[in-house]
Every structure is written in structure tokens, then in C-alpha cells.
Design a protein around this motif. Structure first.
Motif, mmCIF file in Angstrom:
data_model
loop_
_atom_site.group_PDB
_atom_site.id
_atom_site.type_symbol
_atom_site.label_atom_id
_atom_site.label_comp_id
_atom_site.label_asym_id
_atom_site.label_seq_id
_atom_site.Cartn_x
_atom_site.Cartn_y
_atom_site.Cartn_z
ATOM 1 N N PHE A 1 -5.409 5.791 -10.179
ATOM 2 C CA PHE A 1 -6.666 5.064 -9.825
ATOM 3 C C PHE A 1 -7.695 5.784 -8.950
ATOM 4 N N ILE B 1 -10.128 4.657 -1.065
ATOM 5 C CA ILE B 1 -8.991 5.002 -2.118
ATOM 6 C C ILE B 1 -8.520 6.183 -1.758
ATOM 7 N N SER C 1 -11.234 -2.401 -2.010
ATOM 8 C CA SER C 1 -9.873 -2.088 -1.576
ATOM 9 C C SER C 1 -10.165 -1.099 -0.292
ATOM 10 N N ASP D 1 0.666 -1.221 -0.292
ATOM 11 C CA ASP D 1 0.085 0.080 0.011
ATOM 12 C C ASP D 1 0.822 1.325 0.295
ATOM 13 N N HIS E 1 -12.426 -3.651 -10.619
ATOM 14 C CA HIS E 1 -12.664 -2.145 -11.194
ATOM 15 C C HIS E 1 -12.723 -1.944 -12.494
ATOM 16 N N ASP F 1 -14.203 2.533 -1.828
ATOM 17 C CA ASP F 1 -13.911 1.818 -3.338
ATOM 18 C C ASP F 1 -15.727 1.154 -3.789
ATOM 19 N N VAL G 1 -6.884 -5.458 -3.763
ATOM 20 C CA VAL G 1 -7.133 -4.892 -5.134
ATOM 21 C C VAL G 1 -7.603 -5.793 -6.061
ATOM 22 N N SER G 2 -8.428 -5.544 -7.091
ATOM 23 C CA SER G 2 -8.959 -6.272 -8.018
ATOM 24 C C SER G 2 -9.263 -5.540 -9.191
#
Length: 171
Positions: free
Chosen positions: A69, A116, A113, A20, A33, A108, A28-29
Motif C-alpha cells: 500500500f 502511511i 489514514s 494497524d 485510495h 495519505d 482506511v478507505s
């Protein structure tokens, strides 16, 4: 290269852990996303991904230290709440929103997540907020100029916003 560790699958999406940046790990994915952005983009006839690119172009051309992101998720979430996308209006609205909420951390939208965060440090956040305020002012000036049929001034304002990377206006 980012080191990632596969941890599980949820709702058909693979979940990974990555560093992180603060000595810990975050889930995360990318597939989840990307799916979220694609669904919002589809809802608006393919106008959301270009809108994200407009905001990221400003970030890049003006060297704004906001996490890409974060911008992608913020723009997609914003667009998800809109009935239509009109680039000059929505670029201005997004810049104004980001400035007005002072780059608040966001949940998120896919629930993967957690929060963010917009910037790596408070100093970066202060720099980004200063640049956002200027950007929002320039976008507003462009919108007002266009509403007053002053296309040249509108183009000049967009050029300032995008650090001379926006086309010049020629009669």
C-alpha cells in the motif's frame, strides 16, 4: 482476511477501521485510495498502474519488506507530480527517491489514514533500504547503458534488478 469495521462516510467514500498491526486501529478507505490511483492513472493515459506493478514486481521478486500500500501511494503521488511517464526513467527515479528519502512515512494523499508507514519494523526498514540502494544502482546502470546504445548491458541490469524475471536480450 482483514477484519474491518465501517465507521462513516466522507466525501462519498466509506471509511473503515482496521487493525494497524501495532495493537491499535487505523482508518482506511479502499474506495478513496483506488479513486486517487485511478485519477492519476487517467491523467497519464493508463501508465501509472503498470508503473506501480513494475515497482511491486521488484518488491516481490527481491523479497523486499515494504508495505505494498505504501508503494502504491508513493508511486501514485510521484506520478501525480510528473508531466509524463517513461517506464525505465521513472522506475529508476522512484527507486532513487525511495532510497534518498530513506523510506520516510508519507501523509495519505486522500487524508484518510494519516501517515502511511513503509515497513512493519525498523529491521525490515533497514533491509528494505539496503535492497533499495542496490536496486537504484542497477536501474541507473541500465539507464546509462541504454543511453550508450549498450542494450545488452541494459537488459542484464534490468534482469539483476528483477531477479532474473526480466527478459534476456538476444541479438
Amino acid at each position: 482476511m482483514v477484519v474491518a469495521d465501517y465507521t462513516k462516510e466522507e466525501n462519498g467514500f466509506k471509511i473503515y477501521e482496521i487493525a494497524d498491526g501495532n495493537g491499535g486501529w487505523m482508518e482506511v478507505s479502499p474506495d478513496a485510495h483506488n479513486h486517487y490511483v485511478a485519477e492519476v492513472d487517467k491523467k497519464h493515459g493508463g501508465k501509472v498502474k503498470p508503473l506501480i506493478r513494475f515497482i511491486k514486481a521488484w518488491k516481490y521478486y527481491r523479497d523486499v519488506p515494504i508495505n505494498s500500500f505504501y508503494l502504491e501511494m508513493r508511486v501514485a503521488k510521484y506520478a501525480n507530480g510528473e508531466s509524463s511517464i517513461v517506464y525505465d526513467i521513472d522506475v529508476k527515479q522512484i527507486l532513487t527517491m525511495l532510497s534518498g528519502n530513506e523510506l520516510a512515512a508519507m501523509q495519505d494523499p486522500m487524508g484518510v489514514s494519516g501517515y502511511i508507514y513503509p515497513c512493519k519494523t525498523d529491521a525490515f526498514k533497514q533491509d528494505a533500504l539496503s535492497k533499495l540502494k542496490t536496486a537504484a544502482t542497477r536501474a541507473e546502470k541500465a539507464r546509462v547503458a541504454e543511453a550508450n546504445n549498450d542494450t545488452k548491458t541494459a537488459f542484464d541490469s534490468w534482469r539483476l534488478l528483477y531477479n532474473d524475471k526480466f527478459p534476456a536480450y538476444y541479438l
